[in-house]
Design a protein around this motif. Structure first.
Motif, PDB file in Angstrom:
ATOM      1  N   ARG A  96       1.302  10.457 -10.383  1.00  0.00           N
ATOM      2  CA  ARG A  96       1.456   9.758  -9.110  1.00  0.00           C
ATOM      3  C   ARG A  96       2.916   9.449  -8.753  1.00  0.00           C
ATOM      4  O   ARG A  96       3.182   8.842  -7.726  1.00  0.00           O
ATOM      5  CB  ARG A  96       0.643   8.466  -9.122  1.00  0.00           C
ATOM      6  N   HIS A  97       3.854   9.878  -9.594  1.00  0.00           N
ATOM      7  CA  HIS A  97       5.279   9.681  -9.299  1.00  0.00           C
ATOM      8  C   HIS A  97       6.030  11.007  -9.366  1.00  0.00           C
ATOM      9  O   HIS A  97       6.994  11.150 -10.128  1.00  0.00           O
ATOM     10  CB  HIS A  97       5.906   8.678 -10.273  1.00  0.00           C
ATOM     11  N   THR A 113       4.872   4.761  -0.952  1.00  0.00           N
ATOM     12  CA  THR A 113       3.518   4.227  -0.856  1.00  0.00           C
ATOM     13  C   THR A 113       2.594   5.235  -0.185  1.00  0.00           C
ATOM     14  O   THR A 113       1.448   5.431  -0.618  1.00  0.00           O
ATOM     15  CB  THR A 113       3.515   2.906  -0.061  1.00  0.00           C
ATOM     16  N   TRP A 116       1.871   7.907  -2.706  1.00  0.00           N
ATOM     17  CA  TRP A 116       0.942   7.372  -3.703  1.00  0.00           C
ATOM     18  C   TRP A 116      -0.492   7.423  -3.176  1.00  0.00           C
ATOM     19  O   TRP A 116      -1.417   7.871  -3.870  1.00  0.00           O
ATOM     20  CB  TRP A 116       1.362   5.942  -4.050  1.00  0.00           C
TER      21      TRP A 116
END
Length: 260
Positions: A96-97, A113, A116
């Motif tokens: 997720r990064h 965000t 994400w």
């Protein structure tokens, strides 16, 4: 003596030992421990709210114990162990990064965000549920679940344009609750449950649209009420007539004095 996670894992294994462990720990299961896990998370939040870092250290330890407890029970049942829990969250953070561990780039926190959430939506779709509301846990406190459902819906464009529109809806919902009360609807009835539920749901929406943290607002209101009520009790005792022995009118007068 310096300790690390391996010490805590050994302690939990010994506590759960069927022959020499702790009777209370041995008889627990996932369902019986879940409320303690939730409670410990709230105690972490309370320590942060109070700015009490020694307490935060202790409460984080209590919360970590909950993770270790669940992992130990899962290992005993042959589901997974603590190492797999760690591996799963490491993999998730890596996945997720991509702007940190991969080639993607994001200009700011807002864009991160969005990235994400896009990754989470893709993961939910891969798991077989493509709804915008997929994955909103049913075990959350209901105010928090309401907020998450609203945020998910808003991401699709289904949202109030501004706080004024929510205020109009809030007035409408208050009117509907008042109508049921005026009609003599029995306390706790399904109709009142529906209408009060709608009112609370819209109130959460109002907090969201005004940028107010619902949990923080409720904590603030609770603390304010408790502070004022305790002051009322103290003032009533000082005057020689306990609060419970006074009329509602007298109590209201005390309340107004405390507020002033």
């Amino acid at each position: 003596m310096k300790r690390d996670i391996s010490d805590l894992l050994r302690i939990m294994a010994q506590l759960r030992d069927r022959e020499q462990g702790c009777p209370w720990d041995i008889e627990q299961d996932f369902a019986s421990i879940a409320p303690y896990t939730i409670e410990e998370a709230y105690e972490v939040a309370d320590a942060i709210d109070r700015g009490d870092f020694p307490a935060l250290r202790d409460e984080l330890g209590d919360l970590l114990l909950q993770v270790v407890f669940h992992a130990r029970m899962a290992e005993e049942a042959g589901h997974f162990d603590f190492g797999e829990v760690v591996a799963a969250i490491c993999d998730k953070m890596w996945r997720r990064h991509p702007h940190v561990f991969g080639e993607a780039s994001v200009p700011d926190a807002a864009a991160q965000t969005e990235l994400w959430e896009a990754i989470k939506r893709r993961e939910r779709g891969d798991a077989g549920d493509a709804s915008a509301l997929a994955g909103v846990a049913r075990g959350l406190p209901e105010w928090q679940r309401a907020l998450k459902l609203q945020l998910r819906a808003a991401h699709t464009g289904f949202d109030w344009p501004d706080a004024h529109a929510v205020l109009d809806k809030l007035r409408e919902e208050i009117g509907e609750v008042a109508a049921e009360v005026d009609a003599g609807e029995a306390p706790g009835s399904q109709r009142l449950l529906d209408e009060v539920g709608d009112l609370l749901f819209v109130a959460v929406n109002l907090a969201r649209k005004t940028g107010v943290d619902v949990s923080a607002a409720l904590r603030h209101a609770n603390r304010k009420f408790e502070r004022r009520f305790r002051a009322m009790e103290a003032l009533a005792d000082e005057e020689g007539r306990p609060l419970a022995e006074r009329s509602l009118e007298d109590q209201e007068a005390l309340w107004q004095r405390i507020k002033r």
